[in-house]
Design a protein around this motif. Structure first.
Motif, PDB file in Angstrom:
ATOM      1  N   ILE A 246       0.854  -1.200   0.000  1.00 44.45           N
ATOM      2  CA  ILE A 246       0.000   0.000   0.000  1.00 44.45           C
ATOM      3  C   ILE A 246       0.882   1.239   0.000  1.00 44.45           C
ATOM      4  O   ILE A 246       1.765   1.386   0.847  1.00 44.45           O
ATOM      5  CB  ILE A 246      -0.923   0.024   1.234  1.00 44.45           C
ATOM      6  CG1 ILE A 246      -1.859  -1.182   1.231  1.00 44.45           C
ATOM      7  CG2 ILE A 246      -1.729   1.325   1.266  1.00 44.45           C
ATOM      8  CD1 ILE A 246      -2.711  -1.287   2.486  1.00 44.45           C
ATOM      9  N   LEU A 247       0.645   2.111  -0.969  1.00 44.72           N
ATOM     10  CA  LEU A 247       1.280   3.436  -0.985  1.00 44.72           C
ATOM     11  C   LEU A 247       0.219   4.454  -0.599  1.00 44.72           C
ATOM     12  O   LEU A 247      -0.765   4.647  -1.312  1.00 44.72           O
ATOM     13  CB  LEU A 247       1.845   3.745  -2.375  1.00 44.72           C
ATOM     14  CG  LEU A 247       2.307   5.199  -2.607  1.00 44.72           C
ATOM     15  CD1 LEU A 247       3.400   5.591  -1.617  1.00 44.72           C
ATOM     16  CD2 LEU A 247       2.782   5.391  -4.044  1.00 44.72           C
ATOM     17  N   ASP A 248       0.422   5.096   0.537  1.00 39.36           N
ATOM     18  CA  ASP A 248      -0.525   6.074   1.054  1.00 39.36           C
ATOM     19  C   ASP A 248      -0.036   7.487   0.753  1.00 39.36           C
ATOM     20  O   ASP A 248       1.165   7.714   0.546  1.00 39.36           O
ATOM     21  CB  ASP A 248      -0.670   5.865   2.570  1.00 39.36           C
ATOM     22  CG  ASP A 248      -1.794   6.681   3.168  1.00 39.36           C
ATOM     23  OD1 ASP A 248      -2.808   6.886   2.478  1.00 39.36           O
ATOM     24  OD2 ASP A 248      -1.660   7.105   4.329  1.00 39.36           O
ATOM     25  N   GLU A 249      -0.948   8.453   0.740  1.00 39.37           N
ATOM     26  CA  GLU A 249      -0.619   9.861   0.459  1.00 39.37           C
ATOM     27  C   GLU A 249       0.145  10.000  -0.855  1.00 39.37           C
ATOM     28  O   GLU A 249       1.097  10.767  -0.977  1.00 39.37           O
ATOM     29  CB  GLU A 249       0.210  10.452   1.612  1.00 39.37           C
ATOM     30  CG  GLU A 249      -0.517  10.499   2.935  1.00 39.37           C
ATOM     31  CD  GLU A 249      -1.640  11.528   2.967  1.00 39.37           C
ATOM     32  OE1 GLU A 249      -1.584  12.469   2.167  1.00 39.37           O
ATOM     33  OE2 GLU A 249      -2.571  11.374   3.769  1.00 39.37           O
ATOM     34  N   ALA A 250      -0.301   9.264  -1.872  1.00 42.26           N
ATOM     35  CA  ALA A 250       0.432   9.204  -3.140  1.00 42.26           C
ATOM     36  C   ALA A 250       0.411  10.518  -3.908  1.00 42.26           C
ATOM     37  O   ALA A 250       1.186  10.701  -4.844  1.00 42.26           O
ATOM     38  CB  ALA A 250      -0.132   8.086  -4.007  1.00 42.26           C
ATOM     39  N   GLN A 251      -0.481  11.447  -3.532  1.00 44.26           N
ATOM     40  CA  GLN A 251      -0.485  12.739  -4.215  1.00 44.26           C
ATOM     41  C   GLN A 251       0.817  13.491  -3.983  1.00 44.26           C
ATOM     42  O   GLN A 251       1.159  14.407  -4.730  1.00 44.26           O
ATOM     43  CB  GLN A 251      -1.674  13.600  -3.758  1.00 44.26           C
ATOM     44  CG  GLN A 251      -1.542  14.203  -2.372  1.00 44.26           C
ATOM     45  CD  GLN A 251      -2.001  13.258  -1.271  1.00 44.26           C
ATOM     46  OE1 GLN A 251      -2.317  12.107  -1.537  1.00 44.26           O
ATOM     47  NE2 GLN A 251      -2.052  13.746  -0.039  1.00 44.26           N
ATOM     48  N   ASN A 252       1.581  13.092  -2.961  1.00 40.59           N
ATOM     49  CA  ASN A 252       2.842  13.763  -2.645  1.00 40.59           C
ATOM     50  C   ASN A 252       4.057  13.033  -3.201  1.00 40.59           C
ATOM     51  O   ASN A 252       5.175  13.201  -2.714  1.00 40.59           O
ATOM     52  CB  ASN A 252       2.984  13.945  -1.131  1.00 40.59           C
ATOM     53  CG  ASN A 252       2.041  15.002  -0.603  1.00 40.59           C
ATOM     54  OD1 ASN A 252       1.687  15.938  -1.315  1.00 40.59           O
ATOM     55  ND2 ASN A 252       1.609  14.861   0.634  1.00 40.59           N
ATOM     56  N   THR A 253       3.834  12.207  -4.215  1.00 43.31           N
ATOM     57  CA  THR A 253       4.953  11.606  -4.943  1.00 43.31           C
ATOM     58  C   THR A 253       5.190  12.403  -6.219  1.00 43.31           C
ATOM     59  O   THR A 253       4.258  12.976  -6.792  1.00 43.31           O
ATOM     60  CB  THR A 253       4.657  10.145  -5.342  1.00 43.31           C
ATOM     61  OG1 THR A 253       3.523  10.120  -6.227  1.00 43.31           O
ATOM     62  CG2 THR A 253       4.379   9.280  -4.127  1.00 43.31           C
ATOM     63  N   SER A 254       6.407  12.412  -6.672  1.00 45.08           N
ATOM     64  CA  SER A 254       6.706  12.971  -7.988  1.00 45.08           C
ATOM     65  C   SER A 254       6.411  11.891  -9.026  1.00 45.08           C
ATOM     66  O   SER A 254       6.266  10.710  -8.686  1.00 45.08           O
ATOM     67  CB  SER A 254       8.180  13.367  -8.061  1.00 45.08           C
ATOM     68  OG  SER A 254       8.996  12.201  -7.999  1.00 45.08           O
TER      69      SER A 254
END
Length: 354
Positions: A246-254
């Motif tokens: 699970i990758l959470d808070e994915a909006q903060n990935t480039s």
């Protein structure tokens, strides 16, 4: 649930009907009506134009045809839920009414009786049609993106599915990750050891784990590597087999970080990516990897994008209203920014006083 012969509607005002529904004897009326008639009051509140009368196990509904038809279906759905021993609340009634009025394919009883995980005396279930579709997508696809505002259960439901997969031996481990702070993951200025620095950003994942597992077992599972909670930077160079990731808070990935993460996928693994594209904390000029990936992977089989909305918020009712208010404000701001300008650089000011 069976219906007794319909009453004669000829004595009712035009446009008014009366229907009676007999609740099966196997359904405890105390469960169907709720504590202190809480469920009954919620049904009446959802259909203020319908008179609801209960006598024994017979529910009589009188009012406008359309509302009575919906209220009749509601009582049937609630009886189905109560019949399997699941308690009912006013909140559940409100969600069931929303599903019926939204004309969803899924029946409210189907959504409300879907069990994901039972742990520590409680059962985790989807509460909205959107959540049910999200859970079904996790079952049916290798990679699922859960995109939506705060409070829609994106991460919590994914965590429940991960724990269920581990307990049923579908996978050998759970890997939970999220970007720390922002895409640069600059933690050096924070005091303490590395664990001290990253713990605040991973705390929501730990909190969910504690809801779903015996707290005493979590350190042992983490020590054995069965459960791993780590910042996204730790994923680089790895291949994750037999894992629920699970990758959470994915909006903060480039975009580069998102590509790196998705290519960690190994055999017999499942990936769930969650995020809210309206709450991006990246530096100005950096595009969110969660936005970009929707343009890249849309047409790939076995990859599903689930978009949750304010209708799927399961926190305080004000959270959904706040989300809608912000969306209206953002839309108005974008409209203002896109208004044409005069040649001299000033925006046109049509209809406004000068």
């Amino acid at each position: 649930m069976s219906q007794i012969p319909e009453p004669d509607d000829t004595e009712l005002p035009i446009g008014q009907v009366q229907r009676q529904v007999t609740v099966p004897e196997s359904v405890p009326m105390v469960v169907l009506l709720g504590q202190r008639d809480e469920v009954l009051r919620a049904v009446e509140g959802g259909f203020p134009g319908v008179d609801v009368h209960v006598r024994g196990n017979v529910v009589t509904l009188t009012g406008p045809t359309g509302d009575v038809t919906l209220a009749e279906r509601l009582v049937e759905e609630l009886a189905t839920v109560a019949g399997v021993g699941q308690p009912l609340t006013a909140d559940a009634v409100g969600r069931a009414i929303t599903m019926l009025r939204g004309q969803a394919v899924e029946r409210p009883a189907e959504v409300m009786t879907t069990n994901i995980l039972s742990s520590r005396g409680r059962t985790i279930r989807p509460k909205t049609v959107g959540q049910k579709r999200y859970v079904d997508a996790i079952d049916g696809s290798t990679i699922v993106f859960g995109i939506g505002p705060a409070g829609t259960g994106k991460t919590y439901l994914a965590m429940a599915k991960a724990v269920n997969a581990l307990q049923s031996k579908q996978v050998n481990r759970i890997v939970l990750t999220r970007p720390a702070v922002e895409a640069g993951e600059r933690l050096g200025y924070l005091p303490g050891t590395l664990n001290d620095k990253i713990d605040p950003y991973l705390r929501p994942l730990y909190d969910a784990l504690h809801d779903m597992l015996d707290p005493e077992s979590i350190p042992k599972l983490m020590a054995a590597g069965t459960i791993e909670v780590a910042p996204l930077a730790y994923m680089r160079g790895r291949t994750l087999n037999d894992a629920f990731i699970i990758l959470d808070e994915a909006q903060n990935t480039s975009p580069e970080q998102m590509k790196m993460f998705l290519t960690r996928l190994g055999f017999n693994s499942k990936v769930v990516v969650t995020g809210d594209v309206t709450q991006v904390d990246l530096p100005t000029g950096t595009r969110s990897g969660l936005r970009v990936v929707q343009e890249i992977l849309t047409d790939i089989d076995d990859v599903t994008f689930c978009r949750l909305t304010s209708a799927d918020v399961v926190r305080h009712h004000l959270v959904g209203e706040i989300i809608d208010a912000y969306e209206r404000w953002d839309a108005a701001a974008r409209s203002h920014e896109n208004r044409p300008r005069h040649p001299g650089g000033r925006r046109e000011n049509r209809g406004e006083s000068r």
